[in-house]
Design an enzyme around this catalytic site. Structure first.
Site, PDB file in Angstrom:
ATOM      1  N   ARG A   1      -4.266   7.851   3.743  1.00 25.90           N
ATOM      2  CA  ARG A   1      -3.011   7.500   3.058  1.00 25.90           C
ATOM      3  C   ARG A   1      -2.643   8.478   1.959  1.00 25.90           C
ATOM      4  O   ARG A   1      -1.495   8.500   1.510  1.00 25.90           O
ATOM      5  CB  ARG A   1      -3.150   6.104   2.431  1.00 25.90           C
ATOM      6  CG  ARG A   1      -2.990   4.995   3.388  1.00 25.90           C
ATOM      7  CD  ARG A   1      -2.339   3.769   2.804  1.00 25.90           C
ATOM      8  NE  ARG A   1      -2.587   3.455   1.434  1.00 25.90           N
ATOM      9  CZ  ARG A   1      -3.062   2.291   1.003  1.00 25.90           C
ATOM     10  NH1 ARG A   1      -3.385   1.348   1.858  1.00 25.90           N
ATOM     11  NH2 ARG A   1      -3.203   2.065  -0.277  1.00 25.90           N
TER      12      ARG A   1
ATOM     13  N   GLY B   1       0.839  -1.206   0.000  1.00 16.56           N
ATOM     14  CA  GLY B   1       0.000   0.000   0.000  1.00 16.56           C
ATOM     15  C   GLY B   1       0.867   1.247   0.000  1.00 16.56           C
ATOM     16  O   GLY B   1       1.952   1.251   0.580  1.00 16.56           O
TER      17      GLY B   1
ATOM     18  N   THR C   1       4.821   2.124   6.377  1.00 14.18           N
ATOM     19  CA  THR C   1       3.385   1.907   6.545  1.00 14.18           C
ATOM     20  C   THR C   1       2.794   3.037   7.378  1.00 14.18           C
ATOM     21  O   THR C   1       3.437   3.514   8.325  1.00 14.18           O
ATOM     22  CB  THR C   1       3.035   0.573   7.232  1.00 14.18           C
ATOM     23  OG1 THR C   1       1.627   0.535   7.468  1.00 14.18           O
ATOM     24  CG2 THR C   1       3.733   0.387   8.559  1.00 14.18           C
ATOM     25  N   ILE C   2       1.575   3.445   7.031  1.00 13.75           N
ATOM     26  CA  ILE C   2       0.912   4.420   7.904  1.00 13.75           C
ATOM     27  C   ILE C   2       0.513   3.755   9.226  1.00 13.75           C
ATOM     28  O   ILE C   2       0.250   4.437  10.198  1.00 13.75           O
ATOM     29  CB  ILE C   2      -0.340   5.038   7.252  1.00 13.75           C
ATOM     30  CG1 ILE C   2      -1.424   3.990   6.985  1.00 13.75           C
ATOM     31  CG2 ILE C   2       0.020   5.782   5.986  1.00 13.75           C
ATOM     32  CD1 ILE C   2      -2.795   4.616   6.717  1.00 13.75           C
ATOM     33  N   ASP C   3       0.478   2.412   9.249  1.00 14.10           N
ATOM     34  CA  ASP C   3      -0.005   1.696  10.440  1.00 14.10           C
ATOM     35  C   ASP C   3       0.990   1.720  11.603  1.00 14.10           C
ATOM     36  O   ASP C   3       0.618   1.423  12.742  1.00 14.10           O
ATOM     37  CB  ASP C   3      -0.324   0.246  10.088  1.00 14.10           C
ATOM     38  CG  ASP C   3      -1.500   0.118   9.134  1.00 14.10           C
ATOM     39  OD1 ASP C   3      -2.179   1.129   8.890  1.00 14.10           O
ATOM     40  OD2 ASP C   3      -1.744  -0.990   8.627  1.00 14.10           O
TER      41      ASP C   3
ATOM     42  N   ARG D   1      -4.685  -2.687  10.902  1.00 15.72           N
ATOM     43  CA  ARG D   1      -5.149  -4.062  10.675  1.00 15.72           C
ATOM     44  C   ARG D   1      -5.005  -4.936  11.905  1.00 15.72           C
ATOM     45  O   ARG D   1      -5.907  -5.667  12.263  1.00 15.72           O
ATOM     46  CB  ARG D   1      -4.362  -4.686   9.522  1.00 15.72           C
ATOM     47  CG  ARG D   1      -4.470  -3.932   8.236  1.00 15.72           C
ATOM     48  CD  ARG D   1      -3.648  -4.589   7.156  1.00 15.72           C
ATOM     49  NE  ARG D   1      -4.202  -5.874   6.764  1.00 15.72           N
ATOM     50  CZ  ARG D   1      -5.276  -6.005   5.992  1.00 15.72           C
ATOM     51  NH1 ARG D   1      -5.890  -4.941   5.529  1.00 15.72           N
ATOM     52  NH2 ARG D   1      -5.714  -7.200   5.658  1.00 15.72           N
TER      53      ARG D   1
ATOM     54  N   ASP E   1       3.321  -0.258  12.524  1.00 16.56           N
ATOM     55  CA  ASP E   1       3.378  -1.498  13.298  1.00 16.56           C
ATOM     56  C   ASP E   1       4.523  -2.428  12.894  1.00 16.56           C
ATOM     57  O   ASP E   1       4.546  -3.588  13.284  1.00 16.56           O
ATOM     58  CB  ASP E   1       2.031  -2.236  13.193  1.00 16.56           C
ATOM     59  CG  ASP E   1       1.627  -2.500  11.737  1.00 16.56           C
ATOM     60  OD1 ASP E   1       2.398  -2.153  10.825  1.00 16.56           O
ATOM     61  OD2 ASP E   1       0.531  -3.048  11.527  1.00 16.56           O
TER      62      ASP E   1
ATOM     63  N   ARG F   1       0.950  -5.263  -5.134  1.00 14.52           N
ATOM     64  CA  ARG F   1       1.154  -6.335  -4.152  1.00 14.52           C
ATOM     65  C   ARG F   1       1.531  -7.648  -4.845  1.00 14.52           C
ATOM     66  O   ARG F   1       1.452  -8.714  -4.240  1.00 14.52           O
ATOM     67  CB  ARG F   1      -0.112  -6.516  -3.305  1.00 14.52           C
ATOM     68  CG  ARG F   1      -0.329  -5.413  -2.304  1.00 14.52           C
ATOM     69  CD  ARG F   1      -1.177  -5.862  -1.118  1.00 14.52           C
ATOM     70  NE  ARG F   1      -1.169  -4.868  -0.066  1.00 14.52           N
ATOM     71  CZ  ARG F   1      -2.049  -3.873   0.052  1.00 14.52           C
ATOM     72  NH1 ARG F   1      -3.014  -3.764  -0.829  1.00 14.52           N
ATOM     73  NH2 ARG F   1      -1.968  -3.014   1.046  1.00 14.52           N
TER      74      ARG F   1
ATOM     75  N   HIS G   1      -8.998   5.538   2.673  1.00 16.44           N
ATOM     76  CA  HIS G   1      -7.732   5.928   2.024  1.00 16.44           C
ATOM     77  C   HIS G   1      -7.422   7.411   2.118  1.00 16.44           C
ATOM     78  O   HIS G   1      -6.316   7.826   1.730  1.00 16.44           O
ATOM     79  CB  HIS G   1      -7.736   5.445   0.575  1.00 16.44           C
ATOM     80  CG  HIS G   1      -7.702   3.944   0.492  1.00 16.44           C
ATOM     81  ND1 HIS G   1      -8.835   3.179   0.646  1.00 16.44           N
ATOM     82  CD2 HIS G   1      -6.680   3.083   0.354  1.00 16.44           C
ATOM     83  CE1 HIS G   1      -8.510   1.902   0.564  1.00 16.44           C
ATOM     84  NE2 HIS G   1      -7.208   1.813   0.395  1.00 16.44           N
TER      85      HIS G   1
ATOM     86  N   GLY H   1       6.061  -2.489   3.260  1.00 16.06           N
ATOM     87  CA  GLY H   1       5.512  -2.866   4.556  1.00 16.06           C
ATOM     88  C   GLY H   1       5.875  -4.301   4.892  1.00 16.06           C
ATOM     89  O   GLY H   1       6.794  -4.873   4.288  1.00 16.06           O
ATOM     90  N   ASP H   2       5.138  -4.900   5.805  1.00 16.83           N
ATOM     91  CA  ASP H   2       5.535  -6.224   6.302  1.00 16.83           C
ATOM     92  C   ASP H   2       5.600  -7.270   5.187  1.00 16.83           C
ATOM     93  O   ASP H   2       6.553  -8.051   5.125  1.00 16.83           O
ATOM     94  CB  ASP H   2       4.635  -6.678   7.449  1.00 16.83           C
ATOM     95  CG  ASP H   2       3.162  -6.715   7.069  1.00 16.83           C
ATOM     96  OD1 ASP H   2       2.714  -5.811   6.343  1.00 16.83           O
ATOM     97  OD2 ASP H   2       2.461  -7.641   7.494  1.00 16.83           O
ATOM     98  N   GLY H   3       4.623  -7.255   4.263  1.00 12.27           N
ATOM     99  CA  GLY H   3       4.620  -8.257   3.191  1.00 12.27           C
ATOM    100  C   GLY H   3       5.820  -8.100   2.269  1.00 12.27           C
ATOM    101  O   GLY H   3       6.542  -9.064   1.985  1.00 12.27           O
TER     102      GLY H   3
ATOM    103  N   ARG I   1     -23.950   7.407  14.226  1.00 10.01           N
ATOM    104  CA  ARG I   1     -23.546   7.564  12.825  1.00 10.01           C
ATOM    105  C   ARG I   1     -22.106   7.077  12.680  1.00 10.01           C
ATOM    106  O   ARG I   1     -21.332   7.120  13.639  1.00 10.01           O
ATOM    107  CB  ARG I   1     -23.587   9.032  12.400  1.00 10.01           C
ATOM    108  CG  ARG I   1     -24.970   9.625  12.313  1.00 10.01           C
ATOM    109  CD  ARG I   1     -25.691   9.172  11.031  1.00 10.01           C
ATOM    110  NE  ARG I   1     -26.898   9.918  10.799  1.00 10.01           N
ATOM    111  CZ  ARG I   1     -28.077   9.673  11.364  1.00 10.01           C
ATOM    112  NH1 ARG I   1     -28.191   8.673  12.228  1.00 10.01           N
ATOM    113  NH2 ARG I   1     -29.135  10.418  11.090  1.00 10.01           N
TER     114      ARG I   1
ATOM    115  N   GLU J   1      -9.916  -0.436  12.283  1.00 11.36           N
ATOM    116  CA  GLU J   1     -10.611  -1.355  11.363  1.00 11.36           C
ATOM    117  C   GLU J   1     -10.396  -2.826  11.718  1.00 11.36           C
ATOM    118  O   GLU J   1     -11.209  -3.681  11.363  1.00 11.36           O
ATOM    119  CB  GLU J   1     -10.127  -1.114   9.925  1.00 11.36           C
ATOM    120  CG  GLU J   1      -8.639  -1.442   9.747  1.00 11.36           C
ATOM    121  CD  GLU J   1      -8.083  -1.232   8.351  1.00 11.36           C
ATOM    122  OE1 GLU J   1      -8.852  -0.899   7.438  1.00 11.36           O
ATOM    123  OE2 GLU J   1      -6.858  -1.399   8.182  1.00 11.36           O
TER     124      GLU J   1
HETATM  125  O1  F6P Z   1      -1.234  -1.647   5.600  1.00  8.31           O
HETATM  126  C1  F6P Z   1      -1.583  -0.362   5.341  1.00  8.31           C
HETATM  127  C2  F6P Z   1      -3.038  -0.255   5.059  1.00  8.31           C
HETATM  128  O2  F6P Z   1      -3.280   1.114   4.886  1.00  8.31           O
HETATM  129  C3  F6P Z   1      -3.962  -0.882   6.108  1.00  8.31           C
HETATM  130  O3  F6P Z   1      -4.153  -0.127   7.243  1.00  8.31           O
HETATM  131  C4  F6P Z   1      -5.211  -1.116   5.317  1.00  8.31           C
HETATM  132  O4  F6P Z   1      -6.003  -2.133   5.877  1.00  8.31           O
HETATM  133  C5  F6P Z   1      -4.673  -1.516   3.996  1.00  8.31           C
HETATM  134  O5  F6P Z   1      -3.416  -0.900   3.856  1.00  8.31           O
HETATM  135  C6  F6P Z   1      -5.578  -1.116   2.848  1.00  8.31           C
HETATM  136  O6  F6P Z   1      -5.042  -1.595   1.655  1.00  8.31           O
HETATM  137  P1  F6P Z   1      -5.640  -1.301   0.203  1.00  8.31           P
HETATM  138  O7  F6P Z   1      -5.085   0.018  -0.234  1.00  8.31           O
HETATM  139  O8  F6P Z   1      -5.154  -2.406  -0.621  1.00  8.31           O
HETATM  140  O9  F6P Z   1      -7.123  -1.240   0.331  1.00  8.31           O
END
Ligand code: F6P
Length: 345
Positions: free
Chosen positions: A277, A14, A129-131, A175, A133, A76, A274, A106-108, A268, A226
């Site tokens: 991101r 991502g 990664t924005i996450d 995630r 982690d 990916r 995104h 990122g991790d992958g 609500r 999420e």
């Molecule tokens: O791993 C980064 C991330 O932004 C996650 O937080 C999110 O679940 C995922 O990528 C979303 O990926 P995509 O852009 O493929 O929907």
């Protein structure tokens, strides 16, 4: 070509604000410190398998620092899943005279990079990664920008929550760990923050909302990562992308419906998705990305392969790429505790 080193760079997984700062840092570091050239590989591993590259000199990276996304594109697609691993990369590496690779991912992507490094591909990693982690580094670029965007969004949602006496749920990315939820939740003064690191009980959240209402605050803002599982135990999966990657999303809607049932308050949901991101990176992410890019060029040019640049405290260091392949890095307990202290009614 002999004599001039050539460093290839690719961005995978991502996208993330600050990727262009890394690319620019690699180009500047390679040229200024090592007299090396840089070749940009398009669309992650895809471009390397298919031979799609472009030359990156200082002119090619002018004006990209403030741009979101990645000028190289990303995907990916994985050489071990969609090709023959390292063997699928040799043709492009040889044809383009690429001596070494900088892999930003990122991790992958970093897991794949570690495997390729063990097969002899001369590469170094940059965590992204924005996450926030990824293990092995204290912080990843992109996180600061995402937190800023999420905080601004929650601030906006709070004023409309107050006008309508509503419970507003904001679903943010994260995630397996709740870094964005925790930081943006603290920064925006959220009333409850639900993250994958901690089990939660919706009855407790309902009690908190009622107790706020009893004190005259008839609105509340709940931030939800999420990746939190439903009370029944499973994450809410929205689907899979073309590469089989699970898309999360929708848990806040389920939580909102249950909180409405439990409290009778109108709820609500906003899913930031995104927006977190995209767009221009924060100053902090530009600086971090630039520093990591220069350090990655140093590692690649001096042959320190199988390593990953990282931030430890305020220092840029390098660690074994395998460090990025361990368990994802959770939000520390003291920060989660601070969030609870601050959101107590
Ligand atoms: O791993 C980064 C991330 O932004 C996650 O937080 C999110 O679940 C995922 O990528 C979303 O990926 P995509 O852009 O493929 O929907």
């Amino acid at each position: 070509m002999a004599g001039v080193q050539r460093i290839g760079i690719l961005t995978g997984g991502g996208d993330c604000p600050g990727l262009n700062a890394v690319i620019r840092g690699v180009v500047a570091g390679a040229a200024q410190r090592h007299g090396a050239e840089v070749v940009g590989i398009l669309d992650g591993w895809d471009g390397l398998m298919e031979g799609r590259v472009r030359r990156l000199d200082r002119d090619a990276v002018r004006g990209i620092l403030q741009r979101g996304g990645t000028i190289l594109g990303t995907s990916r697609r994985d050489p071990y899943v969609h090709g023959e691993g390292a063997a699928s990369l040799h043709a492009t590496l040889t044809r383009e005279w690429i001596d070494s690779l900088v892999v930003v991912g990122g991790d992958g992507t970093l897991r794949t990079a570690a495997r390729l490094a063990n097969e002899g591909i001369r590469l170094v990693g940059v965590p992204k990664t924005i996450d926030n982690d990824i293990p092995g580094t204290d912080v990843t670029f992109g996180f600061d920008t995402a937190v800023q965007i999420a905080t601004e969004a929650i601030d906006r949602i709070t004023t409309t929550a107050e006008s309508h006496d509503r419970v507003m749920l904001v679903e943010v990315m994260g995630r397996t760990q709740g870094w964005i939820a925790t930081y943006a939740g603290i920064a925006a003064g959220a009333d409850a923050i639900l993250v994958p690191e901690e089990p939660y009980d919706l009855n407790d959240v309902a009690t908190l909302l009622r107790s706020r209402a009893a004190r005259g605050r008839r609105y509340s803002v709940v931030v939800v990562a999420e990746g939190i599982p439903l009370p029944e135990g499973a994450q809410v999966v929205a689907g899979r992308d073309a590469f089989g990657f699970e898309r999360l999303g929708g848990v806040a809607a389920v939580v909102a419906a249950r909180l409405e049932e439990l409290t009778g308050f109108e709820a609500r949901v906003t899913v930031l998705g995104h927006i977190q991101r995209g767009g221009t990176p924060s100053a902090a992410d530009r600086v971090l990305g630039s520093r990591l890019g220069i350090a990655a060029a140093d590692l690649a040019a001096t042959g320190r392969f199988g390593r990953m640049v990282a931030l430890r405290g305020t220092q840029v260091v390098d660690v074994a790429l395998e460090e990025a392949c361990g368990a994802m890095r959770p939000v520390p307990a003291d920060i989660l505790e601070a969030a609870h202290t601050l959101s107590a009614p």
